[in-house]
Each structure stands twice: as structure tokens, then as C-alpha cells.
Design an enzyme around this catalytic site. Structure first.
Site, PDB file in Angstrom:
ATOM      1  N   ASP A  14      -4.187  52.213  18.959  1.00 35.95           N
ATOM      2  CA  ASP A  14      -4.111  52.047  17.507  1.00 35.95           C
ATOM      3  C   ASP A  14      -3.692  53.314  16.766  1.00 35.95           C
ATOM      4  OD1 ASP A  14      -4.371  51.125  14.935  1.00 35.95           O
ATOM      5  OD2 ASP A  14      -6.488  50.618  15.046  1.00 35.95           O
TER       6      ASP A  14
ATOM      7  N   HIS B 210      -8.795  44.113  16.482  1.00 28.79           N
ATOM      8  CA  HIS B 210     -10.126  44.574  16.050  1.00 28.79           C
ATOM      9  C   HIS B 210     -11.164  43.446  16.137  1.00 28.79           C
ATOM     10  CE1 HIS B 210      -8.396  48.342  14.924  1.00 28.79           C
ATOM     11  NE2 HIS B 210      -7.662  47.816  13.966  1.00 28.79           N
TER      12      HIS B 210
ATOM     13  N   ARG C 128      -4.987  40.730   3.813  1.00 28.64           N
ATOM     14  CA  ARG C 128      -4.775  41.515   2.590  1.00 28.64           C
ATOM     15  C   ARG C 128      -3.299  41.590   2.242  1.00 28.64           C
ATOM     16  NH1 ARG C 128      -5.788  46.663   4.187  1.00 28.64           N
ATOM     17  NH2 ARG C 128      -6.639  46.217   6.255  1.00 28.64           N
TER      18      ARG C 128
ATOM     19  N   GLU D 100     -11.387  44.083  10.327  1.00 33.85           N
ATOM     20  CA  GLU D 100     -11.703  45.442  10.788  1.00 33.85           C
ATOM     21  C   GLU D 100     -12.824  46.014   9.927  1.00 33.85           C
ATOM     22  OE1 GLU D 100      -8.370  48.109  10.742  1.00 33.85           O
ATOM     23  OE2 GLU D 100      -9.480  49.772  11.641  1.00 33.85           O
TER      24      GLU D 100
HETATM   25 ZN   LIG Z   1      -3.732  48.831  13.534  1.00 36.95          ZN
END
Ligand SMILES: [Zn+2]
Length: 450
Positions: free
Chosen positions: A328, A277, A216, A243
């Protein structure tokens, strides 16, 4: 020479812990790891036991937290009202990002990294994208925010890999960064590389790596610039990958392929790359990741907190991807919880037990994470490796009566009593030696939320 006598220690390639192990280190490196045989006499002679520090419980190699966004810690416990999803959580995260400056970032990261030290984390990979001042204006030192992280880790006593993230666009369609996101952007990948090239921390506790925030955030035609930079410098490269299903959908709509395929086509995958992820890969994606030996960093407590889903951890490991673990968003800072979640989430997904052994989970939490962060000389209790020790008590309400091999299914971060990083004691008797962790967390979080 420093010596420790571990009641139990988890030695490399062992399925379970070994009792009575003498561990010796000089200048931050392990020089001997000696299981004491029946009579309790070490090969080096019984006299050496006198000056050894006793470590009751199970001693592990240093734990590596391979995926951190330190400032997300400010959101813990504040995002559970009502419904929402990853995207509504992200809006809140941006409001914290908008308030940070190098001083408040240092204070917050120092407290978070000290919380990690208390949890037995001796090395962290900071996936760092908050680069610039408000509106995207660079600080006088354009790497001032990275420098704050370096100082924070030094204060907390842990090692750090700054994974400097290229974050250039707001969507797969190339939309411009807006609002707080403008602080993340360098304009294009060449200017990102120029800025990172100027950052050369000499401190021994720090290494550098690169990151592609996600498909993205970096246009397809610029992916190879970031990957090439990491490759030229022989540094690790991390990337958020699949993710959310929405990322896959957007990528297919714009590029006609999955994010994993796009990364493969632009030379991003490989043994120095870690996909973070990988919650929603296709079967072909799993093969691309595994065949290229791309690592996968699982962050189960965040993935659960953000309603991301459960990735196919076992299939990815079998395909050839080494696994590592990250906390995270720091909804939880506890690698025992992350590690057992890899197995327990797989059980929920498949309704079967027994996907990962305890030793598999130890590997992901220690040597797997260190390798993903560019520290090939850490994460094992082996001669020549860095002298990182993490001791877990076996006499707490959680761990009493638990066999040492079962610690990863029973202990929490609160059971860590003693932590040594590069031969230096950072945590003793469950207390950080230099940072008042709860007070500093409270104050630094209050400062960015006020
Ligand atoms: Zn992250």
C-alpha cells in the site's frame, strides 16, 4: 530450457517446504518441478544437475503485492512527527501528488518497483489514480501516467496490473474534487471508462484492471458503470473499503447503509472484486463479502502506520473471502512482514495464537495476490505456471537455525537472494541486475520533494 536446484522449495498445497527440488522452465513457464528422492537422482537423470543453478535456502513462488501506490514511497519516514491520523497523513501525500509528472513518476515508480523486486515481489497491483496534469488538465496522452507505470515495471523486471481508479468526488456527499485531487478526476464514470478504453498496453508484463477509489470517490449511481466495465472486459476490480470508521459513518449518514452494503446493492461485489483493507466491516458486511466470494487485500503495515486498526482477517477468510496482501503506502516493502502481521495482529486482537498456518500465509502472499490481480497462471511452483522463483537465504542472522517452514515468521525482505520473473533472473546474490535501487530511490524522491 533453464534449470534450478532448490535446497528447499514450497510446492503447491504443501504444509511445509520440500527438500532438493529440481525446477525446469522453458519460455518463461515451468515445465517440471521434481522433488529429488533420497539418493539425489532426479527422474530426468543425474546428468541434468550439472547445468542447474544452485539455489541455497528456501525457494518460493513469486510474491504478489496486490495493493500499491508507488508514489507514497516518497513519504516513508517523513510522517512520524507529532500526532495526527490517516487524514493528516493524506494531506502530506497530496503535496507529493501535486508535484509529479510522467517523467518523475516513471523515475520514482521504477525505483520502487525495483525495491519490490529485491523483496521478492514479482507482480504488483498499482491502484492508480494520479491520472491528469496540474488542475486536472489531461496530458496530450490522457493515459501518460499509466504508461509511465508500465515502463517503470518493465525496467524493474516485474509484472504489473494497472488498476485504473475512478476517483470522481471528494466525499460520500458528492463534494467536488479540490486542489491536488483535481488531478485524479475524469468528471464522471463514463468519461473514466472512455479514457481507460483508450489504454491498451500490448506489453506482456502488463494487465489492466479497474478500481473504484472508495465510496467517498465514486457516487452511488455511478458505481455500476465502473463495475460493469470491469465485468464486460473480464478484468479485476479493486476498491478501498472501510479503512476508516469515518467512511462508514459518512456512508450511513448519506445512504443509510454501510459502504459494503452500498457496493453490494450496486453490483460491485463478486469473485473478481477485491476489497482493500476492510478494516471496519460489520458482521453483516463480513457475510456479504464472504458469500459473494469478494477477495480481501490486507495491508497490515500501512494499517498500523496510519492508525487504521486491525481488520477481522480470520472471520473474513472463514466467511469465504480469499486473502491477498499489499504494501500500500510502502512504509515497509516486505511481504514477509505483511504476511506474519496477518497472524500476529489477529493474536493481538483476540489474545489467542494460531489463526493462520504458515501455508495459509504463503498462499495469501503468492497465489492469492496473483489471482486478485488477474494472473491466474502465477504464484505456484507447478508445471504450466509462470516461472517465478524467489529464494530466501537460511543463513542470515535472522534465518540461521530457523526451520524452512518458519521462514515467514523470521525472514525479512533483506533475506531474498535470488529472484526470477517469467524465467528471467532479475535479482542475483541480493542485487538487482539493472537498477541501482538505493541511489535511484534517493534521487527520485529528492526530485519530487525539492
Ligand atoms: Zn490504498
Amino acid at each position: 530450457m533453464t534449470r534450478w536446484l532448490a535446497e528447499y522449495a514450497w510446492l503447491p498445497d504443501h504444509a511445509e517446504p520440500t527438500p532438493d527440488v529440481l525446477i525446469e522452465a522453458t519460455d518463461g513457464r515451468l515445465t517440471a518441478v521434481t522433488p529429488l528422492t533420497g539418493g539425489g537422482v532426479p527422474a530426468a537423470g543425474v546428468e541434468v544437475l550439472g547445468d542447474a543453478t544452485r539455489l541455497p535456502g528456501l525457494t518460493l513462488p513469486g510474491l504478489a503485492d496486490a495493493h500499491s501506490h508507488a508514489f507514497h514511497r516518497a513519504l516513508r519516514g517523513r510522517t512520524h512527527d507529532g500526532r495526527g491520523d490517516f487524514w493528516s497523513w493524506r494531506d502530506l501525500m497530496y503535496s507529493v501528488a501535486a508535484r509529479l509528472d510522467p517523467d518523475s513518476y516513471l523515475a520514482l515508480a521504477r525505483a520502487v518497483y525495483a525495491e519490490m523486486a529485491l523483496a521478492g515481489i514479482t507482480c504488483v497491483g498499482e491502484f492508480h489514480y494520479l491520472h491528469h496534469g496540474p488542475g486536472g488538465t489531461p496530458y496530450d496522452d490522457p493515459n501518460a501516467m499509466s504508461a509511465a507505470l508500465v515502463e517503470a515495471a518493465a525496467h524493474a523486471g516485474i509484472r504489473l496490473t494497472v488498476l485504473d481508479a475512478a476517483y470522481l468526488t471528494a466525499g460520500v456527499d458528492g463534494a467536488e474534487l479540490v486542489g491536488p485531487q483535481r488531478r485524479f478526476g475524469d468528471g464522471d464514470a463514463l468519461r473514466w471508462a472512455e479514457r481507460v478504453d483508450a489504454f491498451r498496453p500490448a506489453d506482456e508484463h502488463v494487465r489492466l484492471g479497474a478500481a473504484i477509489h472508495s465510496v467517498r470517490a465514486v457516487p452511488a449511481e455511478q458505481l455500476a458503470t465502473v463495475a460493469g466495465w470491469a465485468d464486460r472486459h473480464g478484468l479485476p476490480l479493486h476498491v478501498h473499503l472501510s479503512e476508516q470508521p469515518a467512511e462508514n459513518d459518512a456512508c450511513r449518514a448519506v445512504h443509510g447503509c454501510t459502504p459494503t452494503r452500498l457496493l453490494a446493492d450496486h453490483g460491485v461485489l463478486g469473485r473478481h472484486t477485491t476489497a482493500v483493507h476492510a478494516t471496519h466491516p460489520t458482521a453483516a458486511d463480513v457475510a456479504l463479502l464472504g458469500d459473494s466470494r469478494t477477495g480481501v487485500c490486507l495491508c497490515p503495515t500501512t494499517e498500523r502506520d496510519l492508525a487504521d486498526g486491525i481488520g477481522p482477517a480470520r472471520r473474513m477468510a472463514e466467511a469465504g473471502s480469499p486473502l491477498s496482501l499489499g504494501s500500500d503506502s510502502h512504509a515497509v516493502v516486505d511481504l514477509f512482514e505483511e504476511a506474519r502481521a496477518v497472524e500476529l495482529d489477529e493474536r493481538l486482537r483476540t489474545r489467542k495464537r494460531g489463526h493462520f498456518s504458515a501455508a495459509d500465509l504463503v498462499t495469501a502472499a503468492t497465489v492469492g495476490g496473483h489471482a486478485a490481480l488477474g494472473w491466474g497462471d502465477a504464484g505456484r511452483l507447478a508445471v504450466g505456471d509462470r516461472a517465478d522463483l524467489v529464494t530466501v537465504r537460511l543463513d542470515s542472522a535472522r534465518t540461521a537455525g530457523v526451520p524452512p517452514v518458519g521462514v515467514f515468521f523470521a525472514a525479512t525482505a533483506a533475506d531474498v537472494t535470488h529472484v526470477v520473473v517469467d524465467g528471467r533472473t532479475v535479482v542475483a546474490d541480493g542485487r538487482h541486475l539493472t537498477v541501482d535501487v538505493p541511489t535511484e530511490l534517493r534521487d527520485s524522491i529528492a526530485a519530487v520533494l525539492s
